[in-house]
Motif scaffolding. Structure first.
Motif, mmCIF file in Angstrom:
data_model
loop_
_atom_site.group_PDB
_atom_site.id
_atom_site.type_symbol
_atom_site.label_atom_id
_atom_site.label_comp_id
_atom_site.label_asym_id
_atom_site.label_seq_id
_atom_site.Cartn_x
_atom_site.Cartn_y
_atom_site.Cartn_z
ATOM 1 N N UNK A 500 32.581 29.442 46.423
ATOM 2 C CA UNK A 500 33.537 29.137 45.367
ATOM 3 C C UNK A 500 33.872 30.284 44.432
ATOM 4 N N UNK A 501 33.814 31.513 44.926
ATOM 5 C CA UNK A 501 34.225 32.638 44.086
ATOM 6 C C UNK A 501 35.731 32.529 43.836
ATOM 7 N N UNK A 502 36.108 32.701 42.569
ATOM 8 C CA UNK A 502 37.514 32.592 42.205
ATOM 9 C C UNK A 502 38.348 33.568 43.046
ATOM 10 N N UNK A 503 39.471 33.111 43.543
ATOM 11 C CA UNK A 503 40.370 33.871 44.423
ATOM 12 C C UNK A 503 39.833 34.055 45.845
ATOM 13 N N UNK A 504 38.669 33.520 46.123
ATOM 14 C CA UNK A 504 38.158 33.657 47.484
ATOM 15 C C UNK A 504 38.085 32.295 48.167
ATOM 16 N N UNK A 505 39.251 31.701 48.350
ATOM 17 C CA UNK A 505 39.371 30.487 49.145
ATOM 18 C C UNK A 505 39.243 30.854 50.621
ATOM 19 N N UNK A 506 39.375 29.847 51.484
ATOM 20 C CA UNK A 506 39.143 30.100 52.906
ATOM 21 C C UNK A 506 40.057 31.176 53.474
ATOM 22 N N UNK A 533 45.204 43.901 53.182
ATOM 23 C CA UNK A 533 46.514 43.346 52.880
ATOM 24 C C UNK A 533 46.374 42.024 52.127
ATOM 25 N N UNK A 534 47.110 41.887 51.031
ATOM 26 C CA UNK A 534 47.094 40.626 50.317
ATOM 27 C C UNK A 534 46.202 40.616 49.076
ATOM 28 N N UNK A 535 45.476 41.708 48.822
ATOM 29 C CA UNK A 535 44.630 41.746 47.623
ATOM 30 C C UNK A 535 45.186 42.774 46.638
ATOM 31 N N UNK A 536 45.178 42.404 45.349
ATOM 32 C CA UNK A 536 45.699 43.326 44.343
ATOM 33 C C UNK A 536 44.542 43.912 43.530
ATOM 34 N N UNK A 537 44.874 44.915 42.707
ATOM 35 C CA UNK A 537 43.859 45.522 41.834
ATOM 36 C C UNK A 537 43.179 44.482 40.967
ATOM 37 N N UNK A 538 44.030 43.629 40.402
ATOM 38 C CA UNK A 538 43.529 42.663 39.438
ATOM 39 C C UNK A 538 42.568 41.700 40.126
ATOM 40 N N UNK A 539 42.966 41.224 41.297
ATOM 41 C CA UNK A 539 42.095 40.253 41.946
ATOM 42 C C UNK A 539 40.823 40.935 42.435
ATOM 43 N N UNK A 540 40.909 42.209 42.829
ATOM 44 C CA UNK A 540 39.723 42.895 43.336
ATOM 45 C C UNK A 540 38.608 42.925 42.291
ATOM 46 N N UNK A 542 38.171 40.918 39.774
ATOM 47 C CA UNK A 542 37.651 39.565 39.581
ATOM 48 C C UNK A 542 36.743 39.145 40.729
ATOM 49 N N UNK A 543 37.131 39.540 41.927
ATOM 50 C CA UNK A 543 36.366 39.160 43.113
ATOM 51 C C UNK A 543 34.980 39.810 43.076
ATOM 52 N N UNK A 544 34.957 41.069 42.682
ATOM 53 C CA UNK A 544 33.666 41.758 42.618
ATOM 54 C C UNK A 544 32.741 41.073 41.606
ATOM 55 N N UNK A 545 33.324 40.699 40.452
ATOM 56 C CA UNK A 545 32.537 39.987 39.446
ATOM 57 C C UNK A 545 32.032 38.654 40.003
ATOM 58 N N UNK A 546 32.941 37.952 40.680
ATOM 59 C CA UNK A 546 32.593 36.644 41.233
ATOM 60 C C UNK A 546 31.489 36.749 42.272
ATOM 61 N N UNK A 547 31.604 37.749 43.139
ATOM 62 C CA UNK A 547 30.580 37.924 44.171
ATOM 63 C C UNK A 547 29.216 38.213 43.539
ATOM 64 N N UNK A 548 29.225 39.064 42.519
ATOM 65 C CA UNK A 548 27.915 39.425 41.978
ATOM 66 C C UNK A 548 27.256 38.207 41.319
ATOM 67 N N UNK A 549 28.088 37.285 40.805
ATOM 68 C CA UNK A 549 27.504 36.090 40.186
ATOM 69 C C UNK A 549 26.824 35.166 41.207
#
Ligand SMILES: NC(=O)c1ccc[n+]([C@@H]2O[C@H](COP(=O)([O-])OP(=O)(O)OC[C@H]3O[C@@H](n4cnc5c(N)ncnc54)[C@H](O)[C@@H]3O)[C@@H](O)[C@H]2O)c1
Ligand SMILES: [Zn+2]
Length: 658
Positions: A500-506, A533-540, A542-549
């Motif tokens: 359930x990491x934000x922006x990391x749906x299936x 392809x399909x990932x932006x700076x902003x989402x990257x 957030x994704x890194x933060x989400x993964x580390x959590x």
């Protein structure tokens, strides 16, 4: 239908003439139409009879309920109960004196319907697939959009005019032309399908006092009996016409523009004509693709009608309740006075976020307008009468102070907020999708027993669950389910998405894992993510933060040994730079003997290729199956494209894979 008035005399007459009622009587029909009975309480037979009655009355120009409700509530219920029911797979018949019916010069079909843009997108994906199979470049294809006239369907073959009937047989209504009905636009006869319509402004000024709606009036235009005065007049002054679809105003363009300008295209076409319009028809213009896609018994696969559900209702908000989601965002849910809308009883509606609640004044006592567009919980369309809003100060679940993050009030107590934890646990099991017994009530019981982490759920034994209050049988079943979820094969992207990491749906998980192996995901840098392809700076970020959590929970669960199916790119042997077809543009053509062309295209992508649909200067390799067109081969030769047979190609990639 107006409440408590019952059927109109004309409606009653139509039902009697056509003899469709057996399980229901006229009073039942009224009762259902007025919303007095919930659709789920109808028996199959009653449901079907009600649909047939509504259809008949609609076709006869005396509609009983509105279209959204017909489609969403009753037909949708039939589809849910019996997806293969014949009523759903043929053209809805017009009432028709069979003795007088004649064969139509061509089949007249209905249209597939979409009530949202997503459905249109799925339709376009089917066209894209057909285009790829035929070797057309999808981005060069043209779509056409036209207003969907809400009149009486007819077909003009130049000699006669026909009604649609049941799609194969209609009735001859050439008399309408003999009585002076004109053809809109060029006025020429023989332009094929169209609709008999009456101008909206004319209806408002001359007919509104006499007829309930324009459908009601259209039926009078083709009566066998002598025309009544209003019909004769409307024909004489050209307010009622036969409008061939070929003459309709249109929008033509590629998919990219269509999807970008969708709302503008729809709005413009919807209001361009002075006739009733009940949707916008989108269709493919390329004949080869139309022919290839063909039709069901109900509609052409290359055409779809976009409609809007217009049934709305005003209701009062009792109170707005805050609910903390798994991400910590606090969602406002309006509890409303229970209301029937499109046949369903509604008690709740959602607002997007508290910023909207505040801006629009969605407080206790506010009057809002709801519509139903297919979702389970309807959205608030409009606030008719705002009321003062009292924002929640603290998280309804854990009591922590809330802070604004953008438009959202958020609970930051990630580690200890019960709502966030239980919602995340539920999300995990729901996303895995291979395990039963871990819905909201079980999860909340487990939580109350002190278990907070998913990894700890996996170490629960039967007696632990019994101690938490589960029955022995249920406890046994839950433990079995947990074990099974470890053994059953599951895609690695699904497993990753379950955290359930934000922006990391299936979808995004699959994208990421088609480039990087699962074990690398937690060490990725923002630069590496953005390259996918399909990932932006902003989402990257957030994704890194989400993964580390979720990292420690992930590692603990991963160590349990789930049976993960590895997403393809890595399975084929390593990172993309080593791939044999890396950066090459490959076109497949002809009939392949080893498996389908789409499988081969997918495999080529795994090996790093771009797959093209037609030969261009960019093409590196043309792979030929059987029955390849001479023109295509010639073009490839002229452009110096390397041409190989299917066998040769398979040899190439087999060498690369080993
Ligand atoms: N309110 C009710 O009780 C009730 C009952 C039955 C049906 N309906 C409505 O009718 C729908 C089914 O009716 P249908 O089978 O006539 O299908 P449809 O509404 O999809 O209409 C298909 C017809 O649209 C016409 N059309 C108009 N403009 C067109 C254009 N620009 N391009 C192509 N075709 C165009 C054609 O004549 C074609 O036959 C249902 O989805 C429902 O919304 C309502
Ligand atoms: Zn909280």
């Amino acid at each position: 239908m107006k409440k408590g008035v019952g059927l109109r005399a004309a409606q009653r007459q139509i039902l009697r003439d056509n003899d469709v009622l057996a399980a229901l009587d006229e009073r039942d029909v009224t009762d259902i139409a007025e919303g007095g009975r919930d659709v789920s309480a109808l028996t199959d037979k009653e449901l079907l009879e009600f649909i047939m009655a509504a259809n008949l009355l609609y076709r006869a120009g005396e509609p009983l309920i509105d279209d959204g409700r017909y489609d969403f509530t009753y037909v949708a219920e039939l589809r849910k109960r019996h997806p293969e029911h014949p009523f759903l797979h043929r053209v809805e018949p017009e009432p028709l004196a069979l003795a007088k019916s004649v064969e139509l010069p061509t089949r007249m079909l209905s249209t597939e319907k979409a009530y949202d843009f997503e459905t249109i997108t799925r339709w376009a994906t089917r066209i894209e697939k057909a285009a790829a199979e035929l070797g057309f470049a999808f981005d060069r294809l043209r779509f056409r959009a036209t207003p969907k006239l809400d009149g009486f369907a007819a077909y003009d073959d130049g000699e006669k005019l026909y009604t649609r009937g049941d799609g194969r047989r209609g009735t001859d209504i050439t008399r309408a032309f003999e009585r002076g009905l004109k053809v809109a636009g060029t006025g020429e006869r023989g332009q094929g399908a169209g609709e008999i319509v009456v101008s909206r402004s004319y209806f408002a000024s001359h007919l509104a006092a006499l007829f309930d709606n324009s459908r009601n009036f259209q039926a009078s235009l083709i009566k066998e009996k002598e025309l009544e005065e209003p019909a004769a007049q409307a024909i004489d002054c050209g307010a009622a016409v036969f409008y061939p679809f070929a003459q309709l105003p249109q929008w033509v363009g590629g998919w990219q523009e269509l999807s970008r300008d969708f709302n503008d295209i729809v709005d413009k076409l919807w209001t361009q004509l002075d006739y009733d319009v009940d949707g916008i028809v989108f269709e493919m213009t390329e004949d080869a693709i139309k022919e290839y896609m063909g039709a069901t018994r109900h509609h052409h696969r290359w055409q779809i009608a976009y409609k809007r559900n217009t049934e709305t209702r005003e209701v009062r908000v009792i109170e707005v309740v805050a609910q903390t989601s798994r991400s910590g965002r606090v969602n406002p849910v309006a509890e409303i006075e229970p209301t029937r809308l499109s046949g369903a009883l509604i008690k709740r509606a959602t607002a997007h976020h508290y910023a909207m609640v505040l801006a629009k004044g969605i407080g206790a006592g506010a009057m809002i307008r709801l519509s139903r567009s297919g979702e389970v919980i309807p959205k608030i369309e409009e606030v008719v009468e705002p009321k003062e809003v009292v924002l929640p100060q603290s998280c309804p679940s854990c009591g922590s102070d809330l802070v604004w993050e953008g438009d959202y009030l958020t609970c930051l107590n990630i580690l200890d907020c019960p709502a966030q934890i239980t919602n995340s646990i539920e999300h995990f099991f729901k996303t895995l999708g291979n395990i039963d017994g871990f819905g909201p009530s079980s999860v909340s019981r487990i939580y109350q027993g002190g278990t907070r982490r998913i990894r700890d759920i996996y170490s629960l034994e039967e007696q632990d669950l019994v101690a938490l209050g589960f029955g022995p049988k249920q406890a046994q079943n839950m433990v079995e389910q947990l074990q099974r979820s470890l053994v059953e094969p599951i895609e690695d992207w699904r497993f990753l998405a379950a955290f359930g990491v934000h922006r990391m749906g299936m979808g995004n998980c699959e994208k990421l894992l088609s480039v990087f192996p699962l074990t690398r995901v937690f060490a990725l840098t923002a630069e590496e993510i953005v390259e996918v392809k399909g990932f932006s700076d902003k989402s990257a970020d957030e994704i890194i933060k989400g993964f580390s959590a979720v990292r420690s929970e992930f590692e603990a669960l991963y160590a349990l040994g789930f049976n993960l199916i590895v997403t393809s790119r890595q399975k084929e042997g390593g990172d993309r730079s080593g791939a044999i077809l890396e950066g090459k543009t490959v076109v497949f053509t002809g009939t392949m003997s080893r498996g389908s062309r789409s499988d081969m295209q997918a495999q080529a992508k795994v090996l790093g290729a771009k797959v093209g649909s037609s030969v261009t200067t960019k093409t590196d390799l043309l792979v030929c199956g059987e029955k390849v067109g001479a023109a295509k081969l010639q073009k490839a030769r002229t452009l110096g494209v390397k041409i190989v047979s299917e066998q040769e190609y398979l040899g190439m990639v087999a060498g690369a894979e080993s």
